[in-house]
Design an enzyme around this catalytic site. Structure first.
Site, PDB file in Angstrom:
ATOM      1  N   ARG A 180       0.822  -1.233   0.000  1.00 20.29           N
ATOM      2  CA  ARG A 180       0.000   0.000   0.000  1.00 20.29           C
ATOM      3  C   ARG A 180       0.846   1.268   0.000  1.00 20.29           C
ATOM      4  NH1 ARG A 180      -5.783  -0.859   1.117  1.00 20.29           N
ATOM      5  NH2 ARG A 180      -6.069  -2.657  -0.222  1.00 20.29           N
ATOM      6  N   ARG A 231      -3.646   6.470   0.482  1.00 18.93           N
ATOM      7  CA  ARG A 231      -4.225   7.646   1.131  1.00 18.93           C
ATOM      8  C   ARG A 231      -3.334   8.333   2.165  1.00 18.93           C
ATOM      9  NH1 ARG A 231      -9.632   4.767   2.785  1.00 18.93           N
ATOM     10  NH2 ARG A 231      -8.124   3.061   2.812  1.00 18.93           N
ATOM     11  N   ARG A 288      -7.432  11.839  -5.464  1.00 19.42           N
ATOM     12  CA  ARG A 288      -8.607  11.035  -5.109  1.00 19.42           C
ATOM     13  C   ARG A 288      -9.835  11.923  -4.888  1.00 19.42           C
ATOM     14  NH1 ARG A 288     -12.415   8.253  -4.481  1.00 19.42           N
ATOM     15  NH2 ARG A 288     -12.748   6.494  -3.067  1.00 19.42           N
ATOM     16  N   ASP A 335      -6.614  -2.604  -8.200  1.00 18.40           N
ATOM     17  CA  ASP A 335      -7.156  -3.303  -7.029  1.00 18.40           C
ATOM     18  C   ASP A 335      -7.407  -4.758  -7.398  1.00 18.40           C
ATOM     19  OD1 ASP A 335      -8.263  -2.421  -4.201  1.00 18.40           O
ATOM     20  OD2 ASP A 335      -9.498  -4.064  -4.937  1.00 18.40           O
ATOM     21  N   TYR A 362     -14.814 -12.001  -1.288  1.00 21.10           N
ATOM     22  CA  TYR A 362     -15.448 -10.701  -1.556  1.00 21.10           C
ATOM     23  C   TYR A 362     -16.695 -10.855  -2.423  1.00 21.10           C
ATOM     24  CZ  TYR A 362     -11.642  -7.980   0.468  1.00 21.10           C
ATOM     25  OH  TYR A 362     -10.751  -7.415   1.351  1.00 21.10           O
TER      26      TYR A 362
END
Ligand code: 1CP
Length: 360
Positions: free
Chosen positions: A34, A38, A47, A83, A161
């Site tokens: 990661r 963010r 973003r 992703d 998921y």
């Protein structure tokens, strides 16, 4: 040395490739799960202007974001901004990325009959051209200063998921499928595996130099379910991707498998052809080495939350980590991804400490 390789700029920093193959390195290679995300103000700025999946689907933007952490830190690898959930999307499922909530599937799979709604795995690559374009562009822009990592989710993690519809503490809906509908579960895992094999081979063709397969939900399986529902598919992915790459006349590339929470599976995973095994922060490096043997490269495994500590602590923790892993057959990383509220300066301390304590 030619200045271009397969039409791409020559690689000037091959530390990570060398470590993956068990060759001598001048210092331990390092990257951070990661690393594009963010916690970086420059990411948040982009973003704020754009939906997450639109960012992934815009190659120039995905490339820019992939390179953001490399402009700040002396990283040995870039990981393409995308992703793992682009595979369910390419199989025809809707996935939204909701700020503060994470990924949500408005209509998750509920019963085996729902499998009929999925697209054919043979069609996924035609829907993921934007990932391949982002890889090709990023590989050129990198100018050989670090290797480019492509990735996918592992089949069980993706299945989880598709059934849960979002993150879950127990994965009980997905595990219900394994116990109640084992045949349909295998059918779904096979669809995801076939899609993933062609997706990863196409990533290499587009410019990926290393591949990482994220089994982020291994912790929910345990040894028995892992044997039946994860291991055979992880094997198939590694074997078939390597075959597919060779068939295209491309050089063999190292593959990394990261079984988060899968300490119980390390020995079995070491029998597969992945060159590198990522370990999470709950596993002691000595135990990991004992379980995988001398012929695999280990990757990891500082507790990501250690980045909340002060810089002096981080420096010491890295020194300790390196003393346990040693400098051979080792790629430094965290034991899972970073969090959005972490300090960029502390990432820098982590990376610099790896370099400081690992020069050989
Ligand atoms: O630098 C990088 O690593 C960026 C590229 C990247 C990668 C490799 C992203 C961007 N996602 C991933 C992989 C990924 N996605 C995994 C495997 C790694 C892991 O175990 O963390 C998983 C499980 C996902 C699914 C996902 N996507 C989650 C977790 C959901 C849950 O609760 O289970 C979340 C929160 C996302 C969103 C996401 N993906 C990436 C970013 C930067 C973000 C934040 C999105 C935003 O800005 O809203």
């Amino acid at each position: 040395m030619p200045s271009f390789q397969n039409g791409f700029p020559a690689l000037k920093n091959d530390r990570l490739l060398r470590a993956a193959r068990g060759e001598v390195v001048d210092q331990v290679p390092v990257w951070v799960m990661r690393q594009a995300g963010r916690y970086l103000p420059e990411f948040r700025e982009e973003r704020a202007k754009c939906d997450f999946f639109t960012m992934c689907q815009t190659p120039a933007l995905a490339c820019k974001i992939t390179l953001q952490p490399l402009d700040r830190f002396a990283l040995d690898a870039a990981i393409i901004f995308s992703d793992i959930l682009v595979i369910p999307q390419a199989l025809g499922m809707q996935v939204e990325m909701r700020p503060g909530e994470g990924p949500v599937f408005p209509s998750p799979l509920s019963v085996p009959d729902d499998l009929a709604k999925l697209a054919s795995p043979g069609d996924v690559c035609s829907k993921l051209q934007y990932v391949f374009d982002a890889l090709t562009l990023t590989r050129k822009e990198l100018q050989g200063k670090a290797v480019l990592i492509g990735f996918s989710g592992a089949p069980w993690t993706i299945m989880a998921y598709m059934i849960e519809g979002k993150g879950s503490k127990t994965m009980s809906n997905a595990k219900r499928w394994l116990y109640r509908y084992p045949e349909a579960s295998h059918k779904l895992l096979k669809i995801i595996t076939d899609a993933t094999v062609s997706y990863l081979v196409a990533q290499v063709k587009a410019g990926a130099q290393v591949l990482q397969v994220f089994e982020s939900h291994a912790e929910h399986l345990g040894p028995y379910l892992f044997q039946e529902f994860a291991l055979p598919y992880l094997k198939q992915i590694c074997d078939e991707v390597k075959e597919g790459v060779i068939k295209l006349g491309l050089p063999d590339i190292p593959m990394i498998v990261f079984p988060k929470g899968g300490h119980y599976a390390l020995k079995d995973l070491a029998a597969l052809k992945y060159e590198v095994i990522g370990i999470d922060w709950t596993v002691d490096p000595f135990l990991a080495r004992q379980l995988v043997g001398p012929n695999k490269t280990l990757q990891g495994n500082l507790d990501p939350c250690a980045l909340y500590a002060d810089e002096e602590y981080i420096d010491k923790a890295v020194k300790e980590m390196l003393s346990k892993f040693g400098v051979d057959r080792y790629i430094a990383n965290l034991g899972h991804g970073m969090y959005p509220d972490m300090e960029p300066q502390h990432v820098s301390t982590f990376i610099n400490a790896v370099h400081k304590y690992s020069k050989t």
